[in-house]
Design an enzyme around this catalytic site. Structure first.
Site, short mmCIF file in Angstrom:
data_model
loop_
_atom_site.label_atom_id
_atom_site.label_comp_id
_atom_site.label_asym_id
_atom_site.label_seq_id
_atom_site.Cartn_x
_atom_site.Cartn_y
_atom_site.Cartn_z
N CYS A 120 0.68 -1.32 -0.13
CA CYS A 120 -0.06 0.00 0.08
C CYS A 120 0.92 1.26 0.06
O CYS A 120 0.35 2.35 -0.09
CB CYS A 120 -1.02 0.13 1.11
SG CYS A 120 -2.24 -1.34 1.29
N HIS A 253 -2.52 7.32 4.79
CA HIS A 253 -3.05 6.10 3.94
C HIS A 253 -4.30 5.61 4.64
O HIS A 253 -4.68 5.59 5.61
CB HIS A 253 -2.17 4.91 4.02
CG HIS A 253 -2.48 3.39 3.64
ND1 HIS A 253 -3.13 3.45 2.21
CD2 HIS A 253 -2.68 2.33 4.10
CE1 HIS A 253 -3.71 2.47 2.13
NE2 HIS A 253 -3.13 1.52 3.02
N ASN A 283 -10.04 0.57 1.89
CA ASN A 283 -8.47 0.54 1.80
C ASN A 283 -7.99 0.28 0.28
O ASN A 283 -8.51 -0.98 -0.28
CB ASN A 283 -7.79 -0.35 2.70
CG ASN A 283 -6.21 -0.36 2.55
OD1 ASN A 283 -5.73 0.22 1.44
ND2 ASN A 283 -5.49 -0.86 3.43
C1 LIG Z 1 -8.68 -6.12 11.05
C2 LIG Z 1 -9.06 -5.27 12.24
C3 LIG Z 1 -10.20 -4.07 11.81
C4 LIG Z 1 -9.75 -6.10 13.15
O1 LIG Z 1 -10.17 -5.20 14.39
P1 LIG Z 1 -9.73 -5.82 16.02
O2 LIG Z 1 -10.50 -4.62 16.66
O3 LIG Z 1 -8.16 -5.95 15.87
O4 LIG Z 1 -10.41 -7.04 16.01
P2 LIG Z 1 -9.76 -8.59 16.32
O5 LIG Z 1 -8.91 -9.00 15.20
O6 LIG Z 1 -9.26 -8.46 17.62
O7 LIG Z 1 -11.15 -9.47 16.12
C5 LIG Z 1 -12.15 -9.32 17.16
C6 LIG Z 1 -13.37 -10.48 16.76
O8 LIG Z 1 -13.95 -9.99 15.64
C7 LIG Z 1 -14.20 -10.92 14.84
N1 LIG Z 1 -14.11 -10.56 13.67
C8 LIG Z 1 -12.88 -10.09 12.68
N2 LIG Z 1 -13.64 -9.87 11.40
C9 LIG Z 1 -14.72 -9.64 11.51
C10 LIG Z 1 -15.81 -9.19 10.88
N3 LIG Z 1 -15.64 -8.75 9.58
N4 LIG Z 1 -17.10 -9.10 11.23
C11 LIG Z 1 -17.56 -9.53 12.51
N5 LIG Z 1 -16.48 -10.06 13.16
C12 LIG Z 1 -15.17 -9.96 12.93
C13 LIG Z 1 -12.94 -11.76 15.06
O9 LIG Z 1 -12.95 -13.16 14.91
C14 LIG Z 1 -12.80 -11.70 16.55
O10 LIG Z 1 -13.71 -12.42 17.11
P3 LIG Z 1 -13.20 -13.34 18.59
O11 LIG Z 1 -13.03 -12.30 19.76
O12 LIG Z 1 -14.43 -14.17 18.66
O13 LIG Z 1 -11.86 -14.04 18.21
C15 LIG Z 1 -8.04 -4.28 12.72
O14 LIG Z 1 -7.05 -5.28 13.40
C16 LIG Z 1 -7.19 -3.68 11.51
O15 LIG Z 1 -7.75 -2.66 11.01
N6 LIG Z 1 -5.88 -4.03 11.38
C17 LIG Z 1 -5.04 -3.41 10.28
C18 LIG Z 1 -5.41 -4.11 8.98
C19 LIG Z 1 -5.19 -3.18 7.85
O16 LIG Z 1 -5.12 -1.91 7.92
N7 LIG Z 1 -4.64 -3.77 6.77
C20 LIG Z 1 -4.01 -3.18 5.79
C21 LIG Z 1 -2.96 -2.27 5.72
S1 LIG Z 1 -2.17 -1.50 4.48
#
Ligand SMILES: CC(C)(COP(=O)(O)OP(=O)(O)OC[C@H]1O[C@@H](n2cnc3c(N)ncnc32)[C@H](O)[C@@H]1OP(=O)(O)O)[C@@H](O)C(=O)NCCC(=O)NCCS
Length: 329
Positions: A120, A253, A283
């Site tokens: 990205c 970003h 994104n």
């Molecule tokens: C991916 C992201 C949104 C997840 O948010 P989070 O608050 O960290 O959530 P977690 O990964 O801790 O997951 C929390 C729960 O939600 C669940 N979950 C994950 N995706 C889900 C979705 N789309 N819908 C519903 N639940 C979801 C998980 O399974 C987890 O469940 P559990 O507690 O029963 O295991 C966040 O980590 C993020 O934005 N990371 C950066 C990703 C990014 O920007 N990537 C590209 C960079 S260029």
């Protein structure tokens, strides 16, 4: 890598264009495909909808209108471009490069053309390269495109990734200037974190169980992103001899609203100076920053003389910032 470039030569953006596919996919539609909800996606990411390319569209199809828009604004014809860089992880195909395809479509027959892979952050790396080529006298007029169709490399049964990404492209023309333009760059990569965001089965490395889709450790990427947006932004501001209070337009970003909010607060930039499109596009990877710049120009926030701070981050893991004084009317 950090630097201000040459003090005796000025290089700037003279044209800007962007393009997204027509099809809008809402969180509600995604919740019919995977176990998720509008509420979860909005609360955790700030994303409400994204654009997804049609089956008939490839990266060059999204890039061409963006490139034409940038050329038009710069008052140039395609044949006047002598360097064309396409930053992407989803080229039309591995080769020929999408840049070569695009150069042909634009009539840029004298241009050096190649694709650049930095996740990205690709658009920021492309800006720095084009700056260097123009400042060094190798190129007179460069076109840098940032774009991706991440929808092509997602596992559409994986709720942890499909909700985050969208498709889009943006382009800028880079030329020498009388004054102002780019003030400083800071770029970096941490390969040790590569496995937190990767597409393992996509190249020459053989895996027992090759995976064709993006795999991501969301929590690790979140931590990385919040850290580098702040560190890189502060570093480039200091190197450019400017203060955070001087930033008129901040273009981070567009990965996740929570990441942007966190970085913005830590840096101390007022929210009205932050450009946001993640809510409508998700994104868009390398397309994210030029798409946001184009919106800021359209809504009048980008003015001649504005101090602009841009920071990208993504797979690699990579990051990159540019600081510039805006010159395109
Ligand atoms: C991916 C992201 C949104 C997840 O948010 P989070 O608050 O960290 O959530 P977690 O990964 O801790 O997951 C929390 C729960 O939600 C669940 N979950 C994950 N995706 C889900 C979705 N789309 N819908 C519903 N639940 C979801 C998980 O399974 C987890 O469940 P559990 O507690 O029963 O295991 C966040 O980590 C993020 O934005 N990371 C950066 C990703 C990014 O920007 N990537 C590209 C960079 S260029």
């Amino acid at each position: 890598m950090i630097g201000t470039g040459r003090s005796d030569v000025h290089v700037t953006i003279t044209g800007l264009g962007a393009h997204v596919p027509e099809r809008v996919v809402t969180n509600g539609e995604l919740s019919q495909l995977v176990d998720t909800s509008d509420e979860w996606i909005v609360e955790r990411t700030g994303i409400r909808e994204r654009r997804i390319a049609a089956d008939s569209e490839a990266l060059s199809d999204l890039s061409l209108p963006a490139a034409r828009g940038a050329l038009e604004q710069a008052g140039l014809d395609g044949k006047e471009i002598d360097l064309l860089i396409v930053a992407t992880v989803t080229p039309d195909m591995m080769f020929p490069s999408t840049a070569a395809i695009l150069a042909d479509q634009l009539g840029a027959s004298e241009a050096a053309a190649y694709d650049l892979s930095a996740g990205c952050t690709g658009f920021m790396y492309g800006l720095a390269q084009a700056y260097g080529m123009v400042a060094g006298g190798l190129s007179r007029r460069a076109l840098v495109v940032g774009g991706d169709l991440l929808s092509r490399i997602l596992d559409w049964t994986d709720r942890s990734t499909v909700v985050l990404f969208g498709d889009g492209a943006g382009a800028v023309v880079i030329e020498p200037a009388e004054e102002a333009g780019f003030l400083a760059f800071e770029l970096g990569a941490d390969g040790a974190g590569g496995e937190h965001l990767w597409l393992p089965g996509s190249g020459s490395r053989k895996f027992e169980d090759p995976d064709q889709f993006v795999k991501m450790n969301g929590r690790e990427v979140f931590k990385f992103a919040t850290r580098v947006l702040v560190q890189s932004g502060e570093a480039v501001l200091e190197r450019g001899g400017t203060r955070v209070e001087d930033v008129d337009v901040y273009v981070p970003h567009q990965a996740n609203m929570r990441i942007i909010d966190h970085a913005t607060k830590k840096l101390g930039i007022p929210s009205e100076r932050v450009v946001i499109n993640v809510d409508r596009y998700g994104n868009t990877s390398s397309g994210s920053i030029p798409l946001a710049l184009a919106e800021a120009q359209q809504d009048g926030r980008l003015q001649v003389g504005s101090l602009v701070l841009m920071t990208g981050m993504g797979a690699g893991l990579t990051w990159g910032s540019a600081l510039m004084r805006w010159t395109a009317a």
